[in-house]
Design a protein around this motif. Structure first.
Motif, PDB file in Angstrom:
ATOM      1  N   UNK A  20       0.741  -1.196  -0.022  1.00 14.85           N
ATOM      2  CA  UNK A  20       0.124   0.007  -0.039  1.00 14.85           C
ATOM      3  C   UNK A  20       0.707   1.132   0.052  1.00 14.85           C
ATOM      4  N   UNK A  21       1.804   1.571  -0.853  1.00 18.02           N
ATOM      5  CA  UNK A  21       2.601   2.611  -1.148  1.00 18.02           C
ATOM      6  C   UNK A  21       1.946   3.953  -1.640  1.00 18.02           C
ATOM      7  N   UNK A  22       0.771   4.361  -0.875  1.00 12.85           N
ATOM      8  CA  UNK A  22       0.026   5.379  -1.336  1.00 12.85           C
ATOM      9  C   UNK A  22       0.824   6.686  -0.570  1.00 12.85           C
ATOM     10  N   UNK A  23       0.322   7.957  -0.775  1.00 14.12           N
ATOM     11  CA  UNK A  23       0.949   9.092  -0.455  1.00 14.12           C
ATOM     12  C   UNK A  23       0.962   9.137   1.386  1.00 14.12           C
ATOM     13  N   UNK A  24      -0.259   8.561   1.989  1.00 16.10           N
ATOM     14  CA  UNK A  24      -0.065   8.737   3.305  1.00 16.10           C
ATOM     15  C   UNK A  24       1.087   7.541   3.862  1.00 16.10           C
ATOM     16  N   UNK A  25       1.810   6.794   3.063  1.00 16.40           N
ATOM     17  CA  UNK A  25       2.509   5.745   3.564  1.00 16.40           C
ATOM     18  C   UNK A  25       4.093   6.089   3.065  1.00 16.40           C
ATOM     19  N   UNK A  26       4.063   7.524   2.532  1.00 19.12           N
ATOM     20  CA  UNK A  26       5.569   7.893   2.369  1.00 19.12           C
ATOM     21  C   UNK A  26       5.724   9.046   2.878  1.00 19.12           C
ATOM     22  N   UNK A  27       6.703   9.197   3.634  1.00 19.71           N
ATOM     23  CA  UNK A  27       7.253  10.486   4.349  1.00 19.71           C
ATOM     24  C   UNK A  27       8.264  11.308   3.472  1.00 19.71           C
ATOM     25  N   UNK A  28       8.068  12.527   3.542  1.00 20.69           N
ATOM     26  CA  UNK A  28       9.097  13.254   2.943  1.00 20.69           C
ATOM     27  C   UNK A  28      10.130  13.794   4.148  1.00 20.69           C
ATOM     28  N   UNK A  29      11.059  13.091   4.103  1.00 19.25           N
ATOM     29  CA  UNK A  29      11.986  13.729   5.412  1.00 19.25           C
ATOM     30  C   UNK A  29      13.293  14.178   4.897  1.00 19.25           C
ATOM     31  N   UNK A  82       6.669   3.926   5.177  1.00 23.50           N
ATOM     32  CA  UNK A  82       6.232   3.348   6.333  1.00 23.50           C
ATOM     33  C   UNK A  82       5.026   2.427   6.242  1.00 23.50           C
ATOM     34  N   UNK A  83       4.672   1.753   7.434  1.00 26.09           N
ATOM     35  CA  UNK A  83       3.687   0.842   7.159  1.00 26.09           C
ATOM     36  C   UNK A  83       3.912  -0.472   6.407  1.00 26.09           C
ATOM     37  N   UNK A  84       5.141  -0.871   6.978  1.00 25.41           N
ATOM     38  CA  UNK A  84       5.432  -2.277   6.004  1.00 25.41           C
ATOM     39  C   UNK A  84       4.561  -3.463   6.289  1.00 25.41           C
ATOM     40  N   UNK A  85       3.844  -3.317   7.149  1.00 30.34           N
ATOM     41  CA  UNK A  85       2.869  -4.764   7.447  1.00 30.34           C
ATOM     42  C   UNK A  85       2.113  -4.964   6.154  1.00 30.34           C
ATOM     43  N   UNK A  86       1.975  -4.224   5.442  1.00 33.59           N
ATOM     44  CA  UNK A  86       0.816  -4.714   4.154  1.00 33.59           C
ATOM     45  C   UNK A  86       2.060  -5.281   2.985  1.00 33.59           C
TER      46      UNK A  86
END
Length: 280
Positions: A185-194, A201-205
């Motif tokens: 689920x690599x949607x924008x909510x699971x990609x941090x701009x650091x 993030x949220x690697x359980x998917x």
């Protein structure tokens, strides 16, 4: 989580970190759903706290993160000051992660595509037993086909979702036999701009399937910069993902904010995505 359970989860995360020698003077709730994300300060740690019933998922996520860190994947890292494991406390499963201060600017489509390409390349370097994406489709289909679990779903829309989930899942599986490990689920909510760049993030998917299944979660502009993508397959994956999203929204127990809006919007997205697929 409901307020009482949330308070218990916050205390479980705080107490666990404190007992491990991390200084916790304050806890900020960053995200609250079936599990919560907490920013612990001043130790600057992110705690993920889930009900103990999700222990297997939490342990799987930690194992994925541990293996990907060894191959320099663009993912959030586990907190290095404590053992890389899941801790149990007061019926909660707690994992501790590096906290990343987000950048204010949005992630450009080229950078998003590059991060996903590098993530997939890293996933090809690890050996991991992960479920197939069709298992997730089957779970969504069971919600749609059970009237007691989705009582408010109108019959015509129930038929639309049921047909879309079953037919597209089968077609994608037949068309793309060379499955590989995916984020899931690599949607924008699971990609941090650091400051380190984009990190997933949220690697359980994590699951197995074609890369187009992952790419379908990203904004459409990203696909133009992902080399080698099968765009016909991508359209089908995007329709399938919207059908799964809609299935979750029609669950009787769904807790997503503004659920009624997303019930309608999700079905509209399914129809639009099917139109882009063209005739079957």
């Amino acid at each position: 989580m409901e307020p009482l359970e949330l308070r218990r989860a916050v205390e479980a995360g705080r107490a666990t970190a404190s007992e491990l020698g991390l200084q916790v003077d304050d806890v900020v709730v960053i995200h609250n759903s079936d599990r919560v994300a907490l920013h612990l300060v001043p130790c600057d740690v992110l705690a993920r706290v889930a009900p103990a019933g999700q222990l297997a998922d939490s342990e799987f996520e930690v194992e994925v993160a541990r293996r990907l860190a060894a191959v320099d994947a663009p993912v959030a890292e586990l907190e290095p000051r404590v053992a890389p494991r899941v801790y149990l406390r007061d019926a909660f499963a707690i994992s501790l992660w590096t906290y990343y201060e987000g950048a204010e600017s949005e992630i450009a489509p080229t950078d998003y595509a590059d991060a996903l390409l590098r993530h997939h390349a890293a996933l090809r370097q690890i050996d991991l037993d992960a479920p197939h994406f069709t298992g997730r489709v089957a779970a969504a289909l069971s919600e749609v086909n059970d009237r007691e679990r989705s009582p408010e779903l109108p019959d015509p829309d129930r038929e639309l979702l049921s047909d879309t989930l079953s037919e597209l899942s089968a077609a994608i599986t037949i068309e793309k036999a060379d499955d590989e490990l995916l984020h899931g689920e690599p949607h924008p909510g699971n990609l941090l701009n650091t400051r380190r760049g984009p990190l997933f993030v949220d690697l359980a998917t994590c699951c197995r399937g074609p890369v187009e299944f992952d790419l379908a979660h990203a904004p459409e502009e990203v696909a133009k910069h992902y080399a080698g993508a099968d765009h016909a397959l991508l359209h089908r994956c995007r329709a399938l993902n919207w059908a799964m999203f809609s299935a979750w929204r029609w669950r009787r127990d769904d807790q997503m904010p503004d659920r009624n809006h997303w019930r309608v919007a999700g079905l509209n997205e399914v129809r639009a995505a099917l139109d882009r697929c063209g005739p079957s």
